[in-house]
Design a protein around this motif. Structure first.
Motif, PDB file in Angstrom:
ATOM      1  N   LYS A  74      27.837  28.713  -6.262  1.00  0.00           N
ATOM      2  CA  LYS A  74      26.825  28.637  -5.204  1.00  0.00           C
ATOM      3  C   LYS A  74      25.695  29.642  -5.437  1.00  0.00           C
ATOM      4  N   SER A  75      26.069  30.891  -5.673  1.00  0.00           N
ATOM      5  CA  SER A  75      25.035  31.916  -5.864  1.00  0.00           C
ATOM      6  C   SER A  75      24.216  31.629  -7.118  1.00  0.00           C
ATOM      7  N   THR A  76      24.894  31.185  -8.153  1.00  0.00           N
ATOM      8  CA  THR A  76      24.192  30.851  -9.390  1.00  0.00           C
ATOM      9  C   THR A  76      23.125  29.796  -9.113  1.00  0.00           C
ATOM     10  N   ALA A 126      18.859  31.520   1.462  1.00  0.00           N
ATOM     11  CA  ALA A 126      19.688  32.622   1.920  1.00  0.00           C
ATOM     12  C   ALA A 126      21.081  32.486   1.329  1.00  0.00           C
ATOM     13  N   ASP A 127      21.524  33.532   0.676  1.00  0.00           N
ATOM     14  CA  ASP A 127      22.850  33.544   0.043  1.00  0.00           C
ATOM     15  C   ASP A 127      23.801  34.321   0.943  1.00  0.00           C
ATOM     16  N   GLU A 128      24.576  33.590   1.722  1.00  0.00           N
ATOM     17  CA  GLU A 128      25.503  34.197   2.680  1.00  0.00           C
ATOM     18  C   GLU A 128      24.852  35.313   3.488  1.00  0.00           C
ATOM     19  N   PRO A 129      23.837  35.007   4.215  1.00  0.00           N
ATOM     20  CA  PRO A 129      23.105  36.049   4.932  1.00  0.00           C
ATOM     21  C   PRO A 129      23.945  36.727   6.011  1.00  0.00           C
TER      22      PRO A 129
HETATM   23 MG   LIG Z   1      27.985  34.035  -4.135  1.00  0.00          MG
END
Ligand SMILES: [Mg+2]
Ligand SMILES: Nc1ncnc2c1ncn2[C@@H]1O[C@H](COP(=O)(O)OP(=O)(O)OP(=O)(O)O)[C@@H](O)[C@H]1O
Lengths: 415, 229
Positions: free
Chosen positions: B48-50, B169-172
């Motif tokens: 996901k983050s990638t 937003a990455d897991e804000p």
């Molecule tokens: Mg991540």
């Protein structure tokens, strides 16, 4: 690239990171100061020693007549060898490699008087060769004994600076008449002050010198106290010594192997030792300077290194919100330059003030005569700043450049 | 049909660690339309983050095509990417990523500086942004002087600085308690209502449920089992 942006970003961050920047500047400046000031004192000492070493004269030998110890050609031992002025000429003709030579006579406890001021002093009879050979350098506006004084047996005297001060005080001496053993002499010169580290008949500054011919005439002397000669080439001193034994041995009928017939002081041999000491001092200072530089370098690198993680993240953040690579690099380059120049120029200036202050301190002391005054070397300063600056750049700028050249994610993830 | 602001076709990302290669993304297809609110979900390590970093131009794909506003991103220069990050996309991180030595005000100001917004406008804009996230009174606080929720709101204000169309937003809310997390989610919903396109990674089911669409990832691939829900 936009200048206002660079300015805005730079000034803002610069203010924010004052503590770190100040520390780096201090580390760099301090390194520069300690190395520069230390080496300045070292250089001062070195120059002073070099100068003092010349006090007696460079590349000279002193020759005295001795007493034979070996029977030779039917003559018994214990025969004294004594030289006259003719022997000086004889040596000059027979022994190559001698550039200057002069006989010397001494009278200790001569009564020297100027007006009511009476002193008991050491008077020597010497030739004009002493000016170069034995560093009898006249002060400005005065002269040493010359060839004409010798020929005409003039009653002129060349005063050591201390003797001049004792006789005349502050008063000008040149042209005045002093009485030596109640014979009037005209002062033609005063010796320029010098440090003399070694001597064979007392320090030159407390002597008065008159032409050897005049000395012979007024004191009715025939035999020289000693002969002083100077070699063309310092390496030839041993050869000269050997030739003196053989040439004088033939003339005075002594065995050239008979060491005690002559007494020779080879000043050059002593000087070599001195040169080694000087070299030792330089090596010592070099090592200390190098070590100090390493310590300062480690200090600078450490401050830079400690902040790499923080700064790499900072770069990652800035790039993530839209900083172009160029801005980051310019910012770090500017910062490195300001730190290097700030610390470097500051360090050099402070070193200058410190050494200059010390130079100007109006203290007269024998210690200072020996130690000399610090001599600042701008080259060393610049070198130190460049090296420390390079260390700082390698330690601080390279990681920043790396951080700016990879993707922001990588910088943000930096641990 | 609405216009695709984000278009991904077979996007791949291969990481190299020493001699070891790892395919974090093995071919992702994704379209995001203007004004959508999308949740990206999937197990930890699914990529996901990638994906989000590539979407935000913080990183570049090693394969496939990524178009942003119909322009291919793969071949852009680093300066062009920087400008996109500055103006087109606002990124909100799980770890806030604020400059530690700078105040809330100064952190929000950073993207404006790089966008060359003039002094006066910059000041107005920062005030406006911080007021919008409810931090008008914390302007002079440094990150260490704020709560997690406040830090994340500063980060959101910063993401909005140059009025980007897209907020990523990455897991804000990942580092926040449920109460401050809720406030953040509410902020995102407001942003969505104002017309922004929002893509948000989340582990929180209740948040995912509020999204118009949920994109599921598994082992670096689209997980089609639930995609059409
Ligand atoms: Mg991540
Ligand atoms: N820089 C990197 N180098 C090598 N491997 C990486 C790198 N970044 C991520 N990975 C690997 O890629 C995979 C996907 O990572 P990613 O961070 O995208 O997962 P994620 O879905 O965000 O997980 P989480 O929910 O835990 O945040 C992981 O297996 C991770 O180990």
């Amino acid at each position: 690239m936009n200048l206002t942006t660079i300015y805005n970003v730079f000034i803002r961050d610069f203010r924010k990171q004052k503590k770190r920047i100040t520390l780096t500047v201090i580390a760099l400046g301090w390194g520069t100061i300690s190395i520069m000031v230390m080496l300045a004192f070292g250089e001062g000492l070195h120059r002073q020693l070099m100068q003092n070493k010349r006090g007696l004269g460079e590349g000279i030998g002193i020759l005295w007549g001795g007493q034979t110890q070996i029977p030779y050609k039917g003559m018994g031992k214990g025969r004294p060898i004594r030289f006259t002025s003719e022997d000086v000429e004889f040596i000059e003709q027979r022994v190559p490699n001698i550039s200057l030579i002069s006989g010397e006579m001494h009278r200790w406890g001569a009564r020297v008087r100027y007006k009511d001021n009476v002193l008991s002093e050491h008077i020597t009879g010497i030739g004009p060769e002493f000016e170069h050979m034995r560093a009898h350098i006249p002060e400005r506006g005065s002269r040493m004994i010359n060839e004409l004084d010798m020929q005409l047996r003039r009653r002129v005297v060349f005063l050591g600076d201390e003797m001049k001060a004792n006789l005349f005080g502050e008063e000008d001496a040149v042209g005045k008449t002093v009485f030596i053993d109640e014979i009037p002499f005209t002062v033609v010169g005063v010796m320029k002050h010098k440090m003399q580290m070694s001597n064979y008949s007392g320090h030159d500054l407390s002597k008065g010198s008159i032409p050897l011919t005049t000395f012979e005439a007024i004191y009715g002397r025939r035999y020289l106290g000693n002969i002083v000669y100077q070699a063309h080439d310092l390496d030839r001193m041993a050869d000269i010594e050997k030739q003196l034994y053989s040439v004088l041995g033939a003339k005075f009928q002594f065995d050239p192997e008979d060491e005690s017939a002559l007494s020779i002081w080879d000043v050059v041999a002593g000087m070599k030792e001195m040169s080694n000491i000087l070299l030792g001092i330089q090596i010592f200072l070099g090592i200390i300077g190098g070590l100090t530089l390493i310590i300062a370098g480690v200090g600078v690198a450490n401050i830079m290194y400690v902040s790499i993680k923080e700064r790499t993240r900072e770069i990652g953040i800035k790039m993530a919100v839209g900083a172009r690579r160029g801005y980051i690099l310019v910012q770090f380059l500017l910062e490195a330059l300001i730190i290097t120049f700030g610390g470097g120029i500051g360090g050099i200036l402070i070193s200058y003030v410190l050494t200059e202050g010390f130079r100007r301190m109006p203290i007269e002391s024998d210690v200072l005569d020996f130690m000399g005054r610090p001599v600042l070397s701008p080259e060393i300063g610049v070198t130190v700043v460049i090296i420390l600056g390079a260390v700082g750049i390698v330690a601080g700028l390279f990681p920043a450049m790396r951080a700016a050249s990879v993707s922001p994610v990588e910088s943000l993830r930096y641990e | 049909m609405a216009h695709n602001v984000i278009y991904m076709k077979q996007v791949k990302k291969r990481y190299q660690t020493g001699q070891v290669f790892f395919d974090a993304l093995r071919g992702i297809d994704l379209r995001v339309e203007q004004g959508e609110l999308i949740a990206v979900v999937g197990p930890s390590g699914s990529g996901k983050s990638t994906l989000m970093n590539i979407m935000g131009c913080l990183d570049v794909p090693t394969g496939g095509v990524y178009k942003l506003d119909d322009k291919v991103v793969n071949t852009l220069t680093s300066n062009q990417l920087a400008d996109i990050r500055n103006k087109k996309i606002g990124f909100v991180f799980q770890a806030f990523n604020l400059l530690p030595y700078a105040t809330a005000y100064e952190n929000v100001e950073v993207p404006l500086l790089f966008a060359r917004v003039s002094g006066k406008k910059r000041r107005e804009r920062v005030h406006e942004l911080l007021a919008r996230v409810g931090l008008a009174d914390k302007m002079a606080n440094k990150p260490t002087e704020m709560s997690g929720g406040e830090m994340q709101r500063v980060a959101i204000a910063r993401a909005l600085a140059n009025e980007p169309d897209i907020i990523l937003a990455d897991e804000p809310t990942g580092n926040l308690d449920s109460k401050s997390g809720g406030a953040i989610v509410k902020l995102f919903e407001e942003l969505h209502d104002s017309g922004k396109t929002i893509v948000m990674i989340t582990h929180d089911k209740s948040i995912a449920e509020r999204a118009q669409r949920v994109v599921r990832l598994k082992d670096g691939l689209n997980d089609t089992n639930g995609d059409l829900s």
